[in-house]
Design an enzyme around this catalytic site. Structure first.
Site, PDB file in Angstrom:
ATOM      1  N   PHE A 114       0.912  -1.379  -0.042  1.00 36.94           N
ATOM      2  CA  PHE A 114      -0.148  -0.113  -0.203  1.00 36.94           C
ATOM      3  C   PHE A 114       0.727   1.264  -0.022  1.00 36.94           C
ATOM      4  CE2 PHE A 114       0.564   1.627   3.992  1.00 36.94           C
ATOM      5  CZ  PHE A 114      -0.111   2.793   4.533  1.00 36.94           C
ATOM      6  N   LYS A 115       2.053   1.306   0.461  1.00 40.11           N
ATOM      7  CA  LYS A 115       3.142   2.562  -0.197  1.00 40.11           C
ATOM      8  C   LYS A 115       2.821   2.870  -0.928  1.00 40.11           C
ATOM      9  CE  LYS A 115       5.022   1.116   4.581  1.00 40.11           C
ATOM     10  NZ  LYS A 115       3.850   0.656   4.849  1.00 40.11           N
ATOM     11  N   ASP A 116       2.621   2.149  -1.981  1.00 42.06           N
ATOM     12  CA  ASP A 116       2.478   2.828  -3.011  1.00 42.06           C
ATOM     13  C   ASP A 116       1.720   3.671  -2.941  1.00 42.06           C
ATOM     14  OD1 ASP A 116       4.390   1.310  -4.556  1.00 42.06           O
ATOM     15  OD2 ASP A 116       3.213  -0.045  -5.461  1.00 42.06           O
ATOM     16  N   LEU A 119       3.007   6.537  -2.447  1.00 45.09           N
ATOM     17  CA  LEU A 119       4.882   7.171  -2.876  1.00 45.09           C
ATOM     18  C   LEU A 119       4.892   7.005  -4.370  1.00 45.09           C
ATOM     19  CD1 LEU A 119       7.199   5.454  -0.502  1.00 45.09           C
ATOM     20  CD2 LEU A 119       7.540   7.556  -1.073  1.00 45.09           C
TER      21      LEU A 119
END
Ligand SMILES: *Cc1c(COP(=O)(O)O)cnc(C)c1O
Length: 492
Positions: A114-116, A119
């Site tokens: 989920f960091k995408d 980011l």
């Protein structure tokens, strides 16, 4: 719209624009930047977003926080971030699990976690903010990572103009797949280096560089300034508010709710960034009922939400949901600021720094409990949940998502709730293939890399393309250095 520090009670000293907040990251007094006032949306405005694609929803919500940008500038940024090349299955689909449970799948981006969501967008925003503030120097992003953030930051910042990025990861304590993801990173402005030691050694090394004025001066002479990509930056938080509005729209479009119905949300929580974004969406007018904060065996937040005592002096557990193995949840500071104000927050943060512990008043914890409640899921419950979701409901979940679904199930039964429950699904099951394979099949994989093939064969599902590519990509970065040598990696 102006931004202020969570520790500045006078509010005059710290007032800056959104672009400045994104370029600076942390406030000089150690606080985090927050908008001076939260914008709000009417139900009709939320309803009108439902007809639009994700990129338009994102541009609209972000324009409320970044008012120095035109809607067209933000559209351009959102299109670059959430293109169908990066998110072939759509940016944030809502998938039914069973009954009233729905998963908001936030892992369809290039690194499968989920960091995408933040980011992929933040680098484009950062680059535009550098232009707005007239910054002439080149930015050097330094990241210490224990896994997911490093790869997501590399993939987000690769080939962004006027920015370079160096990622340091501990030689031990990063999974084999995560290591491969970083060692094979493409891009002309990226560099990756393993550190002898653990995550703390890598993190302390980066902090030492940030605190070293002579390093900053030498970089400045070369036309470079340092910046970071971690989740305390407002530029990482803002894109996360978007997907809660988007999920509500998806539920409307699927006719699971009608306009104005409240939805409960469960979030697998580490640094408290994701769940804080949901709280902000609620304060902006999105009809959200309870926010369920799900933790693993590192249950410092569960204790805080029931007692009002935050105490990091406790045993640290390494779990099968490693992105939530955290004892200091930095973004909780923003919630304390919104609930209790800058004065109280400053005092609590200095207590945390000196004693590793603080206690809030009963008024404050009661106000927090009106919105939040906490549950934790242990290791046995996590595996059991992965297995049961797959066997009984055909839903293949990663370990972090399973922590949250288990918490959501207990919340629903304890509150006898009939509301729709949205659970954030934060990683592809293939990102944690060994533990997921073990849970669903009851067998050990041959090793952590072959676990991906084994999971694929067992469940008849496909390995996500980006992870598949990683397994055969050329290794570009395989150096390991001492933590004391990190400074030598900088362009001095
Ligand atoms: C980072 C991460 C989390 C925790 O999110 P926070 O915003 O830090 O609370 C949960 N699951 C996965 C897979 C993550 O990578």
């Amino acid at each position: 719209m102006k931004y202020v520090s969570t520790r500045d009670a006078s509010i005059i000293k710290s007032k800056i624009t959104a672009s400045e907040a994104v370029c600076r990251g942390l406030a000089p007094d150690g606080g985090l930047y927050v908008p001076e006032a939260l914008p709000s949306l009417t139900l009709d405005e939320i309803n009108s977003l439902a007809a639009l694609p994700y990129t338009e929803r994102a541009a609209h919500i972000l324009s409320l926080f970044f008012d120095e940008f035109s809607l067209d500038e933000l559209r351009e940024i959102c299109r670059s971030a959430y293109s169908s090349a990066s998110f072939p299955d759509g940016a944030a689909p809502v998938v039914p699990v069973y009954g009233n449970l729905n998963a908001l799948e936030l892992w369809h981006g290039p690194t499968c976690a989920f960091k995408d969501m933040a980011l992929q967008l933040m680098p484009h925003l950062f680059s535009a903010c550098l232009k707005k503030t007239g910054e002439a120097r080149r930015a050097l992003i330094l990241v210490a990572t224990s896994g997911d953030t490093g790869k997501a930051a590399l993939e987000g910042y690769r080939d962004i103009p006027k920015v370079s990025i160096i990622v340091f990861y501990p030689e031990t304590g990063v999974s084999r797949v995560q290591k491969l993801q970083m060692m094979t990173q493409e891009g002309e402005n990226v560099s990756v280096c393993a550190i002898k030691g653990n995550f703390d050694d890598a993190q302390s090394g980066v902090k030492r560089i940030f605190a070293d004025e002579s390093v900053q001066k030498r970089l400045d002479q070369n036309g470079i300034f340092l910046s970071s990509a971690n989740s305390i930056n407002w530029g990482r938080l803002a894109p996360q508010i978007v997907y809660y509005f988007s999920a509500y729209c998806e539920l409307l479009n699927a006719k699971k709710i009608t306009l104005g119905d409240t939805v409960d949300v469960t979030v697998p929580t580490g640094n408290f960034g994701n769940i804080l974004a949901c709280y902000i969406a609620k304060k902006m007018g999105l009809p959200i009922g309870r926010l369920v904060c799900a933790s693993n065996a590192n249950n410092v937040l569960t204790d805080f939400l029931s007692t009002g005592v935050y105490d990091k002096n406790r045993e640290f557990f390494i779990t099968m949901s490693p992105s939530m193995d955290i004892l200091i949840s930095s973004n909780l500071e923003r919630l304390l600021y919104f609930t209790a104000g800058a004065d109280v927050n400053s005092k609590l943060m200095s207590e945390l720094a000196s004693n590793g512990r603080y206690e809030v008043s009963s008024d404050i914890i009661n106000a927090i409990k009106a919105d939040f409640c906490g549950y934790f899921t242990d290791e046995a419950q996590t595996s059991e949940t992965v297995k049961r979701l797959y066997c009984e409901h055909g839903y293949l979940s990663d370990t972090h998502t399973a922590v949250a679904i288990n918490a959501a199930e207990r919340f629903i039964s304890e509150h006898d709730s009939n509301s729709v429950m949205l659970v954030c699904s934060t990683a592809s099951p293939y990102k944690f293939a060994a533990d997921v394979y073990r849970a669903v099949s009851g067998k050990d994989p041959a090793d952590s890399v072959s676990a991906l093939e084994e999971l694929s064969e067992y469940t008849k599902t496909n390995i996500p393309t980006p992870l598949k590519k990683t397994l055969t990509a050329e290794i570009r970065f395989n150096r390991t250095i001492e933590a004391s040598e990190m400074i030598g990696e900088l362009p001095l």
